[in-house]
Design an enzyme around this catalytic site. Structure first.
Site, PDB file in Angstrom:
ATOM      1  N   GLY A 477      12.647  -7.538  -6.855  1.00  0.00           N
ATOM      2  CA  GLY A 477      13.113  -6.492  -5.953  1.00  0.00           C
ATOM      3  C   GLY A 477      12.390  -6.517  -4.624  1.00  0.00           C
ATOM      4  O   GLY A 477      12.651  -5.697  -3.744  1.00  0.00           O
ATOM      5  N   ASN A 627      11.118 -10.440   7.058  1.00  0.00           N
ATOM      6  CA  ASN A 627      12.298  -9.583   6.999  1.00  0.00           C
ATOM      7  C   ASN A 627      11.882  -8.140   7.274  1.00  0.00           C
ATOM      8  O   ASN A 627      11.141  -7.537   6.493  1.00  0.00           O
ATOM      9  CB  ASN A 627      12.963  -9.700   5.620  1.00  0.00           C
ATOM     10  N   GLY A 697       1.338 -12.066   2.726  1.00  0.00           N
ATOM     11  CA  GLY A 697       2.080 -11.277   1.738  1.00  0.00           C
ATOM     12  C   GLY A 697       1.901  -9.781   1.950  1.00  0.00           C
ATOM     13  O   GLY A 697       0.843  -9.320   2.381  1.00  0.00           O
ATOM     14  N   GLU A 700       0.913  -5.924  -1.745  1.00  0.00           N
ATOM     15  CA  GLU A 700      -0.177  -5.099  -2.273  1.00  0.00           C
ATOM     16  C   GLU A 700      -0.925  -4.275  -1.240  1.00  0.00           C
ATOM     17  O   GLU A 700      -1.477  -3.222  -1.554  1.00  0.00           O
ATOM     18  CB  GLU A 700      -1.137  -5.991  -3.060  1.00  0.00           C
TER      19      GLU A 700
HETATM   20 MO1  MOS Z   1       0.108  -8.236  -8.905  1.00  0.00          MO
HETATM   21  S1  MOS Z   1      -0.945  -6.611  -9.305  1.00  0.00           S
HETATM   22  O1  MOS Z   1      -0.862  -9.441  -8.399  1.00  0.00           O
HETATM   23  O2  MOS Z   1       1.530  -8.337  -9.626  1.00  0.00           O
END
Ligand code: MOS
Length: 733
Positions: A477, A627, A697, A700
């Protein structure tokens, strides 16, 4: 050599391109792991142990077996034999796959309250669940250790690994602390958390001789495949894992938990396709959550705000049967230019299910303690908390002097403060009101390291102009497939609509697990290399001025395919070693991370202690954004989880029995829409020169700093420092 074919379309990277899987999901055409209809499909249900440590003395399945439709009840008396999981080997990350070290249903030993001790397989889901409730299990119990608070003093130093140390120091922080003109010191606690993905864990397993097909909502297709081959002692080539759609993971689907193993076992034992859809309670009992923590932060400073000492220590827990001791203090090595730094992590092992990674493991709870402490020091100094941070903003990575690959935290603070209206805040606690509400504004730093791993990819261009990208990555997702379509489209100079991405299948070229916010960068790197190879081949086929499809047509070639990395199966030694050593060299050279500034406004009712988050602005440095829609959505989702972490989320473990007492959404409170204000997410969009396309990324970093921003805002509203999460209203009265 004419390597550059003309670009025929506007670049799509950075644009808010719609998700490529959006239509399938909104129309219901997307199939999740528990939605595959097989002829003869049987349904499984789990029976959980109700003691935390012991041995099964008897299992009575008579009543369960008598329920119409029950096919079998598997217990340690009749279950097929499993091979044990392998020990961790840093050269083969699939050895990290196993959630626990237990041989499910191959032992009479119980290692945690909730461990599956029987599996019912039936013609219908209802019959399976009804029968599971009728299985009678007796135990002898052994003394167990389950109380984290009581065991905390017995914590032992955490072992480090290749990429992550358990402790680190610069100078003598404790001595500097003792001498510091201004100092603060506090203890923080955070509770266990659970992931609560919208799709509970589910598996459908089908055997055909020694060949196995598994539909599983997993974050790690390749690990799952290797792990199943190992546990069931079959060739890995005969195991196929399919996970084209996964309804959220957040770390809870990175490892392989008993439900998956037992579905495969049940299919083996019955010779039928078997589906297991975990109930929410099953998820809590059989999938590890986030460790609780206690943390100590001590800061010493000169009166001008220069940090002379930063101490951050933590205690976390793992299960005795496995777990992930989180890098709680990691961000404290990177955020402030303190002259002396000490971070140390200790860990206790308890008779509970292994804990596992949960969104920004370590950093999400570590930034809570560190960033609340920085705020506290700012008040002690009478300084603005942003000014204090900027005064201690490092030029190089504080703990070891490594260069930062990117570090735009100053710019992020400037951007966020402006959008949020930080200048309108009056710093005195309790000085801002709106009618009966006490209004508070808080700020904190977000931080998460950037990683990249090895991905195998093929890219094929056809003469009709269509492009096919194939890579077995995971789409939960986040928008990973859409991002890769954009990256390939731009790299080849074709419209994004003409790119199709195949993913979520172990028969595709192998991808690393989706975790550590590294999937998009890892896959992008290989997609870019593949597209570059393809362009070079095309340049030789076509003439200057040809677009890619025209070049193929001119040469009379129907399609052209290139592969990257597909000669090195992930998990195989040579490719892994080569890549790992490159990764370590790169990590030694650069400190790479996403960072950001979290701003929030809260309203606290002075009589009831009710806290409402009323505004949010976050400004991130996440390199180049691929995106605009999906990246912002990821960052916003992290902030929503941060709101839950700050105000309501807490897994309650009975300290006497080790039993989870609130295994469901009725009693474990995740934020609902009414708890979440509009969240304004901004980003700097400047590429990180050391990452593919400059991207970092975004999975997180959004949760990090969020709980601290809220705690700091609550202090601003009320004058109260609450250092124990969640900040429920009773703590404010
Ligand atoms: Mo993650 S907490 O590295 O899916």
């Amino acid at each position: 050599m004419t390597q550059t074919l003309p670009r025929t379309h506007e670049p799509s990277v950075g644009k808010p391109v719609d998700r490529v899987d959006g239509t399938a999901k909104t129309t219901g055409a997307a199939r999740f792991a528990a939605e595959y209809p097989y002829p003869g499909l049987a349904h499984a249900a789990l029976v959980h142990a109700t003691v935390s440590r012991g041995r099964i003395t008897a299992i009575d399945t008579t009543e369960a077996a008598a329920i119409p439709g029950v096919i079998t009840v598997l217990t340690h008396h009749n279950a097929p034999a499993l091979k044990p999981p392998r020990r961790f080997n840093p050269l083969d990350l699939s050895t990290m796959a196993s959630g626990t070290s237990v041989s499910y249903l191959n032992t009479d030993e119980v290692h945690w309250d909730g461990q599956p001790v029987a599996v019912v397989v039936a013609e219908t889901l209802t019959a399976a669940r009804e029968a599971a409730a009728l299985v009678e299990v007796s135990y002898t119990t052994f003394a167990s250790t389950v109380d984290f608070k009581a065991e905390e003093p017995n914590a032992e130093p955490q072992k480090g690994n290749l990429l992550m140390s358990g402790s680190a120091k610069k100078g003598d922080a404790e001595a500097a602390l003792a001498k510091a003109p201004v100092r603060i010191e506090a203890r923080f606690t955070t509770p266990p958390h659970h992931h609560n993905a919208i799709e509970p864990h589910a598996t459908t397993a089908v055997w055909d001789g020694d060949r196995l097909t598994v539909h599983d909502g997993t974050q790690s297709i390749d690990w799952l495949r290797s792990h199943l081959a190992l546990r069931f002692d079959v060739p890995v080539e005969g195991v196929r894992v399919l996970a084209p759609f996964v309804g959220g993971g957040f770390g809870g689907k990175a490892n392989i938990w008993p439900g998956t193993i037992l579905t495969v076992m049940a299919a083996r034992a019955t010779g039928r396709p078997v589906r297991l859809l975990l109930t929410r309670e099953d998820v809590y009992r059989t999938v590890g959550g986030r460790t609780p923590s206690t943390q100590r932060v001590a800061l010493g400073a000169r009166t001008d705000g220069t940090l002379t000492a930063l101490v951050h220590t933590s205690v976390t827990r793992t299960g005795r049967v496995g777990g992930n001791p989180e890098q709680v203090t990691s961000q404290s090595k990177h955020l402030y230019d303190a002259e002396n730094i000490l971070v140390r992590q200790n860990v206790v092992e308890l008779d509970l299910i292994s804990n596992t990674a949960m969104r920004a493991p370590g950093d999400s709870i570590g930034t809570f303690a560190l960033e609340a402490s920085i705020d506290e020091l700012a008040y002690e100094l009478g300084m603005d908390p942003i000014e204090l941070r900027m005064r201690n903003e490092p030029e190089r990575n504080p703990i070891d002097g490594r260069r930062f690959a990117n570090r735009k935290l100053r710019e992020a603070y400037r951007l966020g403060a402006e959008r949020f209206g930080w200048a309108d805040r009056t710093p005195e606690p309790g000085s801002m009101r709106d009618g009966r509400w006490l209004v508070g504004m808080g700020v904190a730093t977000a931080f998460h390291p950037a990683w990249q791993f090895l991905a195998n990819v093929t890219v094929r261009l056809s003469v009709d102009g269509s492009v096919l990208v194939r890579c077995g990555f995971q789409e939960m997702g986040m928008g990973g497939a859409t991002a890769q379509a954009q990256i390939a489209a731009d790299a080849l100079g074709v419209p994004v609509e003409s790119v199709r991405v195949e993913y979520g299948d172990s028969s595709l070229p192998l991808s690393p697990a989706a975790g550590g916010s590294m999937q998009t960068a890892s896959v992008a790197s290989s997609v870019l290399t593949a597209c570059e190879k393809l362009r070079r081949k095309l340049a030789r086929l076509g003439r200057p001025g040809d677009d890619p499809a025209a070049a193929l047509a001119r040469a009379g070639v129907p399609s052209l395919e290139v592969s990257v990395g597909s000669d090195t199966r992930i998990g195989r030694l040579t490719g892994q070693v080569r890549f790992l050593s490159k990764l370590i060299r790169d990590q030694r050279r650069w400190m790479k991370a996403a960072s950001g500034a979290q701003f929030c406004e809260v309203r606290v009712d002075p009589d009831t202690g009710e806290t409402r988050v009323s505004r949010w602005t976050a400004a991130f440095d996440v390199g180049r954004v691929i995106n605009a829609k999906t990246a912002v959505s990821q960052l916003r989702g992290g902030i929503v989880m941060g709101i839950g972490m700050a105000l309501s989320e807490e897994t309650l473990v009975d300290p006497r029995t080790g039993r989870i007492m609130n295994p469901g959404l009725g009693e474990y409170h995740v934020p609902v829409h009414a708890d979440v204000p509009p969240i304004d997410v901004a980003y700097l969009d400047e590429p990180d020169p050391t990452m593919p396309l400059g991207l970092i990324g975004v999975g997180e970093v959004g949760i990090t700093g969020a709980a601290a921003a809220i705690a700091n805002a609550i202090h601003h509203a009320t004058g109260r420092r609450i250092r124990e999460l969640p900040i429920t209203l009773d703590k404010l009265l």
